[in-house]
Design a protein around this motif. Structure first.
Motif, PDB file in Angstrom:
ATOM      1  N   ARG A   1       0.918  -1.121  -0.155  1.00 22.96           N
ATOM      2  CA  ARG A   1      -0.135  -0.014  -0.060  1.00 22.96           C
ATOM      3  C   ARG A   1       0.621   1.156   0.060  1.00 22.96           C
ATOM      4  O   ARG A   1       0.603   2.267  -0.598  1.00 22.96           O
ATOM      5  N   GLU A   2       1.825   1.495   0.795  1.00 18.83           N
ATOM      6  CA  GLU A   2       2.672   2.587   0.900  1.00 18.83           C
ATOM      7  C   GLU A   2       3.568   2.717  -0.464  1.00 18.83           C
ATOM      8  O   GLU A   2       3.664   3.987  -0.764  1.00 18.83           O
ATOM      9  N   LEU A   3       3.940   1.563  -1.103  1.00 25.42           N
ATOM     10  CA  LEU A   3       4.968   1.762  -2.270  1.00 25.42           C
ATOM     11  C   LEU A   3       3.765   2.176  -3.380  1.00 25.42           C
ATOM     12  O   LEU A   3       4.152   3.258  -4.224  1.00 25.42           O
ATOM     13  N   LEU A   4       2.498   1.778  -3.588  1.00 29.79           N
ATOM     14  CA  LEU A   4       1.690   2.334  -4.441  1.00 29.79           C
ATOM     15  C   LEU A   4       1.143   3.857  -4.234  1.00 29.79           C
ATOM     16  O   LEU A   4       1.268   4.589  -5.099  1.00 29.79           O
ATOM     17  N   TYR A   5       1.047   3.943  -2.834  1.00 32.22           N
ATOM     18  CA  TYR A   5       0.400   5.263  -2.539  1.00 32.22           C
ATOM     19  C   TYR A   5       1.441   6.507  -2.696  1.00 32.22           C
ATOM     20  O   TYR A   5       1.461   7.658  -3.098  1.00 32.22           O
TER      21      TYR A   5
ATOM     22  N   GLY B   1     -12.162  -4.344 -14.238  1.00 27.12           N
ATOM     23  CA  GLY B   1     -12.636  -4.123 -12.906  1.00 27.12           C
ATOM     24  C   GLY B   1     -11.973  -3.489 -11.788  1.00 27.12           C
ATOM     25  O   GLY B   1     -12.381  -3.850 -10.534  1.00 27.12           O
ATOM     26  N   ILE B   2     -10.899  -2.729 -12.327  1.00 30.58           N
ATOM     27  CA  ILE B   2     -10.114  -2.220 -11.142  1.00 30.58           C
ATOM     28  C   ILE B   2     -10.590  -0.457 -11.637  1.00 30.58           C
ATOM     29  O   ILE B   2      -9.956  -0.223 -12.667  1.00 30.58           O
ATOM     30  N   TYR B   3     -10.977  -0.056 -10.631  1.00 32.35           N
ATOM     31  CA  TYR B   3     -11.600   1.302 -10.955  1.00 32.35           C
ATOM     32  C   TYR B   3     -10.862   2.223  -9.940  1.00 32.35           C
ATOM     33  O   TYR B   3     -10.898   3.598  -9.991  1.00 32.35           O
ATOM     34  N   GLY B   4     -10.083   1.960  -8.893  1.00 36.08           N
ATOM     35  CA  GLY B   4      -9.380   3.063  -7.877  1.00 36.08           C
ATOM     36  C   GLY B   4      -7.937   2.177  -7.319  1.00 36.08           C
ATOM     37  O   GLY B   4      -7.720   1.268  -7.366  1.00 36.08           O
ATOM     38  N   MET B   5      -7.553   2.979  -6.708  1.00 35.74           N
ATOM     39  CA  MET B   5      -6.251   2.772  -5.828  1.00 35.74           C
ATOM     40  C   MET B   5      -6.355   1.312  -4.914  1.00 35.74           C
ATOM     41  O   MET B   5      -5.426   0.581  -5.009  1.00 35.74           O
ATOM     42  N   GLU B   6      -7.497   1.167  -4.150  1.00 34.84           N
ATOM     43  CA  GLU B   6      -7.709   0.195  -3.435  1.00 34.84           C
ATOM     44  C   GLU B   6      -7.778  -1.181  -4.278  1.00 34.84           C
ATOM     45  O   GLU B   6      -7.661  -2.186  -3.752  1.00 34.84           O
TER      46      GLU B   6
ATOM     47  N   VAL C   1      -4.268  -2.126  -5.197  1.00 40.07           N
ATOM     48  CA  VAL C   1      -3.783  -2.798  -4.102  1.00 40.07           C
ATOM     49  C   VAL C   1      -4.059  -4.164  -3.778  1.00 40.07           C
ATOM     50  O   VAL C   1      -3.319  -4.980  -3.524  1.00 40.07           O
ATOM     51  N   HIS C   2      -5.374  -4.345  -4.023  1.00 43.37           N
ATOM     52  CA  HIS C   2      -5.922  -5.694  -3.735  1.00 43.37           C
ATOM     53  C   HIS C   2      -5.437  -6.393  -4.839  1.00 43.37           C
ATOM     54  O   HIS C   2      -5.405  -7.796  -4.460  1.00 43.37           O
ATOM     55  N   GLU C   3      -5.525  -6.204  -5.937  1.00 40.54           N
ATOM     56  CA  GLU C   3      -5.076  -6.916  -7.138  1.00 40.54           C
ATOM     57  C   GLU C   3      -3.728  -7.309  -7.112  1.00 40.54           C
ATOM     58  O   GLU C   3      -3.261  -8.641  -7.282  1.00 40.54           O
ATOM     59  N   ILE C   4      -2.732  -6.535  -6.701  1.00 42.18           N
ATOM     60  CA  ILE C   4      -1.424  -6.807  -6.773  1.00 42.18           C
ATOM     61  C   ILE C   4      -1.234  -7.505  -5.368  1.00 42.18           C
ATOM     62  O   ILE C   4      -0.402  -8.739  -5.538  1.00 42.18           O
TER      63      ILE C   4
ATOM     64  N   GLN D   1      -1.929  -7.584 -15.920  1.00 38.83           N
ATOM     65  CA  GLN D   1      -2.253  -6.327 -16.707  1.00 38.83           C
ATOM     66  C   GLN D   1      -2.105  -5.187 -15.457  1.00 38.83           C
ATOM     67  O   GLN D   1      -1.507  -4.231 -15.991  1.00 38.83           O
ATOM     68  N   ALA D   2      -2.333  -5.569 -14.298  1.00 41.16           N
ATOM     69  CA  ALA D   2      -2.182  -4.416 -13.351  1.00 41.16           C
ATOM     70  C   ALA D   2      -0.770  -4.195 -12.682  1.00 41.16           C
ATOM     71  O   ALA D   2      -0.198  -2.936 -12.719  1.00 41.16           O
ATOM     72  N   ASN D   3      -0.086  -5.101 -12.703  1.00 44.14           N
ATOM     73  CA  ASN D   3       1.440  -4.969 -12.673  1.00 44.14           C
ATOM     74  C   ASN D   3       2.327  -4.339 -13.903  1.00 44.14           C
ATOM     75  O   ASN D   3       3.086  -3.615 -13.789  1.00 44.14           O
ATOM     76  N   ASN D   4       1.713  -4.629 -15.071  1.00 44.98           N
ATOM     77  CA  ASN D   4       2.214  -4.119 -16.262  1.00 44.98           C
ATOM     78  C   ASN D   4       1.709  -2.562 -16.376  1.00 44.98           C
ATOM     79  O   ASN D   4       2.483  -1.633 -16.938  1.00 44.98           O
ATOM     80  N   PHE D   5       0.623  -2.218 -15.479  1.00 41.35           N
ATOM     81  CA  PHE D   5       0.170  -0.766 -15.730  1.00 41.35           C
ATOM     82  C   PHE D   5       1.048   0.133 -14.774  1.00 41.35           C
ATOM     83  O   PHE D   5       1.270   1.262 -15.096  1.00 41.35           O
ATOM     84  N   LEU D   6       1.552  -0.557 -13.925  1.00 41.85           N
ATOM     85  CA  LEU D   6       2.690   0.239 -12.907  1.00 41.85           C
ATOM     86  C   LEU D   6       3.856   0.427 -13.657  1.00 41.85           C
ATOM     87  O   LEU D   6       4.571  -0.553 -14.113  1.00 41.85           O
TER      88      LEU D   6
END
Length: 262
Positions: free
Chosen positions: A181-185, A213-218, A221-224, A233-238
């Motif tokens: 959570r801290e890394l992403l925020y 189905g991923i619409y926000g920061m939380e 965080v949950h997907e990662i 897809q979520a990791n490649n987005f980062l």
């Protein structure tokens, strides 16, 4: 002639304005619509009358689109709030289940085997000087192209084999929920059209990962953290995390944390 600018247009990042938003409602927010007010008693040409009528219709359509978008954002925000509460309950239930199993094993005089980790966080600790071609290619495949870059990885056999090839050049571990959570925020940046964009708004995530189905920061965080079905897809987005050197420097980079020093 006066131009009407939609509120909040200055909050857009420069890299996002060009090609990202396709639908009419977002475009209505981006573009300014002229409003011509001819002087009273002046003779207005027919073409100017047509243009004024067209711009009035566009302004009305834009106003309706902005109202619809505000309602949609409110609904998404409320849904994200509910999902965040569900995520917190899920994290707490998982943690409590592990505590109960540890206590049960201790009371029975048995050993509790901790569940295998599903998520890795890898940091590059060596530069490019005197680096052989194979480790260099592996680091490139892992997206660790610079010193102190960090990425999330899924724990599986191919990834562990690749980490063996670059073990002297990286350090890695299993991050907790707080770390993720801290890394992403604090250090999270998005990769949008090959540009490094700060995640300053949930709309940045929604535009790229909304269909997953991923619409926000939380949601991210949950997907990662749980290594969900859309982890790739979520990791490649980062964008790979750009971290700082440890305060006071590394103690010793020649040995791993579990190797003998001498």
């Amino acid at each position: 002639a006066q131009a009407i600018l939609a509120p909040g247009i200055a909050a857009w990042q420069p890299g996002l304005i060009g090609r990202e938003i396709r639908d009419r409602r977002a475009m209505a927010e981006r573009y300014a619509i002229r409003q011509d007010s001819p002087a009273e008693g002046s003779k207005v040409p027919e073409l100017v009358k047509l243009r004024i009528a067209r711009e009035a219709a566009l302004a009305e359509e834009k106003e309706k689109a902005l109202v619809a978008k505000e309602k949609e954002l409110a609904v998404q925000r409320e849904a994200l709030k509910k999902r965040t509460q569900e995520y917190e309950k899920e994290y707490a239930a998982t943690n409590q289940q592990l505590i109960d199993l540890r206590r049960e094993a201790k009371l029975g005089g048995n050993f509790f085997v901790e569940p295998e980790a599903k998520l890795l966080f890898v940091i590059r600790i060596v530069g490019i000087i005197k680096l052989s071609p194979k480790p260099r290619k592996v680091l490139q495949l892992l997206r660790l192209k610079q010193l102190h870059n960090g990425v999330f990885l899924k724990v599986n056999k191919p990834i562990l084999q690749m980490l063996k090839l670059v073990q002297p050049y990286v350090t890695y571990g299993y991050p907790s929920l707080k770390t993720v959570r801290e890394l992403l925020y604090k250090r999270g940046f998005a990769k949008v059209h090959k540009q490094r964009i700060p995640i300053s708004d949930n709309s940045v995530i929604t535009t790229s990962l909304g269909e997953k189905g991923i619409y926000g920061m939380e949601d991210l965080v949950h997907e990662i953290y749980t290594v969900g079905p859309n982890f790739k897809q979520a990791n490649n987005f980062l964008w790979p995390f750009k971290l700082s050197a440890p305060r006071g420097g590394f103690k010793c980079k020649r040995h791993g944390y579990c190797e003998m020093k001498g």
